[in-house]
Motif scaffolding. Structure first.
Motif, PDB file in Angstrom:
ATOM      1  N   ARG A  41      44.089  34.574  53.508  1.00  0.00           N
ATOM      2  CA  ARG A  41      44.134  33.614  54.322  1.00  0.00           C
ATOM      3  C   ARG A  41      43.965  32.286  53.913  1.00  0.00           C
ATOM      4  N   SER A  42      45.066  31.536  54.426  1.00  0.00           N
ATOM      5  CA  SER A  42      44.563  29.761  54.701  1.00  0.00           C
ATOM      6  C   SER A  42      44.987  29.625  55.894  1.00  0.00           C
ATOM      7  N   LYS A  43      44.699  28.301  55.762  1.00  0.00           N
ATOM      8  CA  LYS A  43      44.370  27.957  56.806  1.00  0.00           C
ATOM      9  C   LYS A  43      46.219  27.286  57.516  1.00  0.00           C
ATOM     10  N   ALA A  44      47.220  27.251  55.979  1.00  0.00           N
ATOM     11  CA  ALA A  44      47.893  26.806  55.990  1.00  0.00           C
ATOM     12  C   ALA A  44      49.722  28.034  57.084  1.00  0.00           C
ATOM     13  N   ALA A  45      49.157  29.002  56.893  1.00  0.00           N
ATOM     14  CA  ALA A  45      50.032  30.045  57.686  1.00  0.00           C
ATOM     15  C   ALA A  45      48.582  31.221  58.356  1.00  0.00           C
ATOM     16  N   GLY A  46      49.600  32.373  58.420  1.00  0.00           N
ATOM     17  CA  GLY A  46      48.963  33.269  59.227  1.00  0.00           C
ATOM     18  C   GLY A  46      48.146  34.318  57.606  1.00  0.00           C
ATOM     19  N   GLU A  47      47.980  35.343  57.922  1.00  0.00           N
ATOM     20  CA  GLU A  47      47.052  35.855  56.961  1.00  0.00           C
ATOM     21  C   GLU A  47      47.988  37.341  56.681  1.00  0.00           C
ATOM     22  N   VAL A  48      48.185  37.341  54.782  1.00  0.00           N
ATOM     23  CA  VAL A  48      49.049  38.816  54.451  1.00  0.00           C
ATOM     24  C   VAL A  48      47.797  39.923  53.862  1.00  0.00           C
ATOM     25  N   ILE A  49      48.258  40.993  53.961  1.00  0.00           N
ATOM     26  CA  ILE A  49      47.157  41.926  53.743  1.00  0.00           C
ATOM     27  C   ILE A  49      48.580  42.668  52.762  1.00  0.00           C
ATOM     28  N   MET A  50      47.243  43.993  51.652  1.00  0.00           N
ATOM     29  CA  MET A  50      48.002  44.175  50.843  1.00  0.00           C
ATOM     30  C   MET A  50      46.607  45.510  50.926  1.00  0.00           C
ATOM     31  N   LEU A  51      47.690  46.402  50.114  1.00  0.00           N
ATOM     32  CA  LEU A  51      46.371  47.815  49.678  1.00  0.00           C
ATOM     33  C   LEU A  51      46.047  46.906  48.296  1.00  0.00           C
ATOM     34  N   GLY A  52      44.721  47.411  47.919  1.00  0.00           N
ATOM     35  CA  GLY A  52      44.491  46.487  46.432  1.00  0.00           C
ATOM     36  C   GLY A  52      45.448  46.877  45.442  1.00  0.00           C
ATOM     37  N   GLU A  53      45.562  48.134  44.847  1.00  0.00           N
ATOM     38  CA  GLU A  53      46.678  48.341  44.451  1.00  0.00           C
ATOM     39  C   GLU A  53      47.507  47.731  43.914  1.00  0.00           C
ATOM     40  N   HIS A  54      48.729  47.408  44.976  1.00  0.00           N
ATOM     41  CA  HIS A  54      49.280  46.518  44.904  1.00  0.00           C
ATOM     42  C   HIS A  54      48.987  45.062  45.313  1.00  0.00           C
ATOM     43  N   ALA A  55      47.847  44.393  45.067  1.00  0.00           N
ATOM     44  CA  ALA A  55      47.560  42.904  45.649  1.00  0.00           C
ATOM     45  C   ALA A  55      46.760  42.808  43.491  1.00  0.00           C
ATOM     46  N   LYS A  56      46.193  43.541  42.989  1.00  0.00           N
ATOM     47  CA  LYS A  56      45.566  43.505  42.282  1.00  0.00           C
ATOM     48  C   LYS A  56      46.393  43.239  40.639  1.00  0.00           C
ATOM     49  N   PRO A  57      48.017  43.807  40.570  1.00  0.00           N
ATOM     50  CA  PRO A  57      48.613  42.755  39.268  1.00  0.00           C
ATOM     51  C   PRO A  57      50.132  42.270  39.745  1.00  0.00           C
ATOM     52  N   ILE A  58      49.396  41.645  41.064  1.00  0.00           N
ATOM     53  CA  ILE A  58      50.551  40.783  41.511  1.00  0.00           C
ATOM     54  C   ILE A  58      48.926  39.150  41.156  1.00  0.00           C
ATOM     55  N   LEU A  59      48.223  39.164  41.765  1.00  0.00           N
ATOM     56  CA  LEU A  59      46.842  38.459  41.208  1.00  0.00           C
ATOM     57  C   LEU A  59      47.251  37.618  39.659  1.00  0.00           C
ATOM     58  N   GLU A  60      46.906  38.904  38.864  1.00  0.00           N
ATOM     59  CA  GLU A  60      46.990  38.555  37.690  1.00  0.00           C
ATOM     60  C   GLU A  60      48.027  38.050  37.146  1.00  0.00           C
ATOM     61  N   ILE A  61      49.137  38.634  37.945  1.00  0.00           N
ATOM     62  CA  ILE A  61      50.699  37.326  36.949  1.00  0.00           C
ATOM     63  C   ILE A  61      49.974  36.095  37.470  1.00  0.00           C
ATOM     64  N   ALA A  62      48.922  35.952  38.934  1.00  0.00           N
ATOM     65  CA  ALA A  62      49.307  34.687  39.255  1.00  0.00           C
ATOM     66  C   ALA A  62      48.138  33.735  38.796  1.00  0.00           C
ATOM     67  N   GLY A  63      47.589  34.435  37.793  1.00  0.00           N
ATOM     68  CA  GLY A  63      46.802  33.933  36.393  1.00  0.00           C
ATOM     69  C   GLY A  63      45.197  33.653  37.037  1.00  0.00           C
ATOM     70  N   LYS A  64      44.705  35.518  38.015  1.00  0.00           N
ATOM     71  CA  LYS A  64      43.427  35.302  37.714  1.00  0.00           C
ATOM     72  C   LYS A  64      43.393  36.610  36.958  1.00  0.00           C
ATOM     73  N   ALA A  65      41.921  36.359  36.267  1.00  0.00           N
ATOM     74  CA  ALA A  65      41.790  36.916  35.012  1.00  0.00           C
ATOM     75  C   ALA A  65      40.831  38.042  35.692  1.00  0.00           C
ATOM     76  N   LEU A  66      40.970  39.143  36.318  1.00  0.00           N
ATOM     77  CA  LEU A  66      40.322  39.922  36.869  1.00  0.00           C
ATOM     78  C   LEU A  66      39.625  41.405  36.746  1.00  0.00           C
ATOM     79  N   GLY A  67      39.657  41.082  35.661  1.00  0.00           N
ATOM     80  CA  GLY A  67      39.869  43.153  34.947  1.00  0.00           C
ATOM     81  C   GLY A  67      39.273  44.596  35.275  1.00  0.00           C
ATOM     82  N   ASP A  68      38.814  44.907  35.160  1.00  0.00           N
ATOM     83  CA  ASP A  68      39.361  46.983  35.602  1.00  0.00           C
ATOM     84  C   ASP A  68      39.623  46.256  37.218  1.00  0.00           C
ATOM     85  N   THR A  69      38.188  45.394  37.738  1.00  0.00           N
ATOM     86  CA  THR A  69      38.138  46.216  39.128  1.00  0.00           C
ATOM     87  C   THR A  69      38.735  44.840  39.622  1.00  0.00           C
TER      88      THR A  69
END
Length: 106
Positions: free
Chosen positions: A6-34
């Motif tokens: 979510r962001s005030k800049a635009a509408g929501e984006v919904i993803m399954l966690g299994e697809h969101a996690k690798p994209i978040l890691e590519i974006a620089g978030k160190a997430l660990g196992d979960t």
């Protein structure tokens, strides 16, 4: 697990966690196992997150399928590449960056 960005800049984006996690890691978030239940990209983090996804998209090659082969044609119809998965979030990050606002997820 379903992840909603979510962001005030635009509408929501919904993803399954299994697809969101690798994209978040590519974006620089160190997430660990979960994937944590909640997170945020601050306006200061957005340029690096956008650049990370753009770099990954630039080097990722989608497989080539032989559409004449019935088995490969079936795989091609089901294939979803990184670009397709990442684009909605990348668009949201860009819009948030332009407005200088957070992107959160839960």
């Amino acid at each position: 697990m379903v992840v909603t960005f979510r962001s005030k800049a635009a509408g929501e984006v919904i993803m399954l966690g299994e697809h969101a996690k690798p994209i978040l890691e590519i974006a620089g978030k160190a997430l660990g196992d979960t994937l944590p239940e909640r997170g945020v990209f601050t306006p200061e983090q957005l340029p690096a997150a956008i650049a990370g996804i753009e770099r990954a998209l630039a080097v990722t090659k989608d497989p080539k399928f032989d559409e004449d082969d019935p088995e490969e044609a079936a795989m091609a119809r089901q294939y979803v590449g990184l670009g397709q998965r990442a684009f909605p979030l990348l668009d949201l990050l860009r819009r948030a960056n332009a407005k200088g606002v957070n992107v959160t997820w839960e």
